[in-house]
Write a protein that holds these residues in place. Structure first.
Motif, PDB file in Angstrom:
ATOM      1  N   THR A   1       0.835  -1.213   0.000  1.00  0.00           N
ATOM      2  CA  THR A   1       0.000   0.000   0.000  1.00  0.00           C
ATOM      3  C   THR A   1       0.860   1.249   0.000  1.00  0.00           C
ATOM      4  O   THR A   1       0.476   2.282  -0.571  1.00  0.00           O
ATOM      5  CB  THR A   1      -0.930  -0.013   1.224  1.00  0.00           C
ATOM      6  N   GLU A   2       2.051   1.178   0.610  1.00  0.00           N
ATOM      7  CA  GLU A   2       2.929   2.344   0.657  1.00  0.00           C
ATOM      8  C   GLU A   2       3.359   2.780  -0.742  1.00  0.00           C
ATOM      9  O   GLU A   2       3.646   3.958  -0.976  1.00  0.00           O
ATOM     10  CB  GLU A   2       4.159   2.058   1.530  1.00  0.00           C
TER      11      GLU A   2
ATOM     12  N   LEU B   1       0.432   4.797  -2.184  1.00  0.00           N
ATOM     13  CA  LEU B   1       0.326   6.104  -1.531  1.00  0.00           C
ATOM     14  C   LEU B   1       1.478   7.040  -1.895  1.00  0.00           C
ATOM     15  O   LEU B   1       1.488   8.197  -1.491  1.00  0.00           O
ATOM     16  CB  LEU B   1       0.264   5.932  -0.013  1.00  0.00           C
ATOM     17  N   GLY B   2       2.443   6.507  -2.632  1.00  0.00           N
ATOM     18  CA  GLY B   2       3.575   7.323  -3.025  1.00  0.00           C
ATOM     19  C   GLY B   2       4.583   7.558  -1.910  1.00  0.00           C
ATOM     20  O   GLY B   2       5.425   8.455  -2.006  1.00  0.00           O
ATOM     21  N   GLN B   3       4.510   6.748  -0.859  1.00  0.00           N
ATOM     22  CA  GLN B   3       5.422   6.932   0.274  1.00  0.00           C
ATOM     23  C   GLN B   3       6.829   6.427  -0.042  1.00  0.00           C
ATOM     24  O   GLN B   3       7.798   6.893   0.555  1.00  0.00           O
ATOM     25  CB  GLN B   3       4.862   6.218   1.508  1.00  0.00           C
ATOM     26  N   ILE B   4       6.941   5.462  -0.951  1.00  0.00           N
ATOM     27  CA  ILE B   4       8.250   5.008  -1.418  1.00  0.00           C
ATOM     28  C   ILE B   4       8.193   4.834  -2.938  1.00  0.00           C
ATOM     29  O   ILE B   4       7.116   4.648  -3.513  1.00  0.00           O
ATOM     30  CB  ILE B   4       8.684   3.677  -0.758  1.00  0.00           C
TER      31      ILE B   4
ATOM     32  N   ASN C   1       9.009   2.881  -6.505  1.00  0.00           N
ATOM     33  CA  ASN C   1       9.064   1.493  -6.950  1.00  0.00           C
ATOM     34  C   ASN C   1      10.351   1.262  -7.749  1.00  0.00           C
ATOM     35  O   ASN C   1      10.331   1.031  -8.961  1.00  0.00           O
ATOM     36  CB  ASN C   1       7.832   1.161  -7.791  1.00  0.00           C
TER      37      ASN C   1
END
Length: 428
Positions: free
Chosen positions: A10-11, A14-17, A19
């Motif tokens: 999910t991260e 959400l753009g938290q990390i 790819n």
């Protein structure tokens, strides 16, 4: 063979990390002759993940899943794949021993949920995790091939390179002729101009193939061929590499995937040549790029980040009349770049001195436009060179391009001239 990469987490959605796993795997698979037509990102939801796996299996021969194999309840990748394949999960004894040993060695009590990291699918090949705890999986079913890898890149990359890639070569690519590649690196030239210089080769060559890739300040060209042996492949690749190098001798700096600073450090360390730097608008980025390379301690003596005019005067003895006053050229000028390069070289008694002064933005400075940069190159016993550069882009882009351009000028000097040592003798 066609592949699909499924990144789980999910991260990621959400753009938290970033790819970065997909980028790495796509490049590696391309080098193996495997086409990646789709990349999918799925959150930590078992139903949606199983659907993504089943959908991918309809259009790809190889499915590679990354992430979601840790110890927590939202690590569902193995569960979803097992459900999609109609198989069960069990604890792999060797993987469990690896997990238990980790906790024993650190004197920490292992919680029950860590057993999940040793789960494998019935009939699969476990992929040992040499840099983490969660075991990977490789499995073939219905002429499809599935690979499950950890999410953290420091675990995923070694597992793919050491475990998954050999498994794919043995099980999925048995009828394919191997693909061999070389990466050629270029500096001081943009992707469009480089492609123009090589256009006839690109259009004429079906084997080996030529594929350019660009990032800030440098361009890479991957040349690839299919061959029955490595010797046969290298003969074809080296012939093409020679053609490319003859066309771009002032830009092609390496025939392996290394940054230009690596080449500079190696050349200077081998010759016993030393370097120093004075940086203004790049704020230490030039020095960081050099000192990030192993072995730089033998050739880099030090440097100064002289961001303010006061530091330029106090530490590098730039005349006040050059920096301020009605007729002063200002800090962003040919004159100041020249003084900075020469003075940092003399202060450190290095063979080469580099300098940077400019406007990285976003605001104008000294009524000079964003992207105007002067870089200096001083060498013991030779005339100092100053180059005026003009870049478009944001602050970070200008700083990166400045550093790469200056390093390109230094590399050119190193390969075309024999510098003098501190004793005045020519270094061979």
């Amino acid at each position: 063979m066609k592949a699909e990469i499924i990144a789980v987490g999910t991260e990621l959605l959400l753009g938290q990390i970033l790819n970065t796993n997909a980028q790495y795997l796509s490049q590696e698979l391309a080098g193996m002759g495997i086409d990646v037509y789709f990349q999918t990102v799925v959150g930590d939801n078992a139903q949606r993940l199983q659907h993504a796996i089943e959908h991918a299996a309809q259009r790809a021969d190889i499915l590679i899943l990354t992430g979601g194999i840790g110890p927590t309840q939202d690590d569902l990748t193995k569960d979803a794949l097992a459900a999609a394949l109609g198989r069960s999960l069990h604890i792999d004894r060797m993987a469990m021993d690896h997990v238990e040993k980790f906790f024993v060695n650190r004197g920490i009590d292992m919680t029950e949920n860590n057993r999940r990291q040793a789960l494998v699918i019935d009939g699969s090949t476990p992929l040992p995790n040499e840099t983490g705890l969660a075991v990977g999986i490789a499995i073939a079913q219905d002429e499809k091939f599935y690979i499950v890898l950890p999410g953290p890149p420091k675990e995923m990359k070694p597992m793919f390179d050491g475990q998954a890639k050999p498994w794919l070569l043995q099980h999925a690519l048995t009828s394919e002729m191997p693909i061999y590649s070389k990466m050629l690196k270029f500096a001081g030239i943009g992707e469009s101009l480089l492609e123009d210089k090589l256009l006839d080769l690109i259009q004429a060559q079906s084997d080996p193939t030529i594929a350019p890739y660009a990032k800030e300040g440098e361009v890479s060209v991957r040349i690839s061929t299919k061959a029955g042996s490595e010797r046969e492949a290298m003969e074809k690749l080296e012939k093409l590499e020679s053609q490319i190098q003859k066309r771009l001798p002032k830009h092609m700096y390496a025939s392996s995937d290394v940054p230009i600073e690596k080449m500079i450090v190696d050349i200077m360390a081998d010759r016993g040549i030393t370097l120093s730097a004075a940086e203004s608008c790049t704020g230490g980025l030039l020095m960081e790029s050099i000192t990030s390379i192993p072995g730089s301690a033998t050739m880099f003596l030090g440097g100064i980040v002289c961001y303010s005019n006061q530091m330029k005067e106090k530490l590098l003895h730039v005349p006040h009349a050059l920096l301020e006053g009605e007729d002063a050229p200002g800090a962003v000028s040919h004159e100041v770049a020249e003084v900075l390069a020469e003075h940092v070289r003399m202060i450190t008694d290095s063979d080469f001195g580099l300098s940077v002064t400019g406007v990285a933005g976003p605001a104008y400075s000294e009524r000079k436009p964003v992207g105007l940069v002067y870089v200096g190159l001083a060498e013991r016993g030779k005339q100092t060179e100053v180059f005026e550069l003009r870049f478009n882009g944001n602050r970070e882009t200008i700083r990166i391009r400045t550093v790469k351009t200056l390093l390109h000028h230094l590399w050119l000097r190193l390969i075309t001239h024999e510098p003098e040592s501190s004793s005045g003798e020519v270094v061979q």
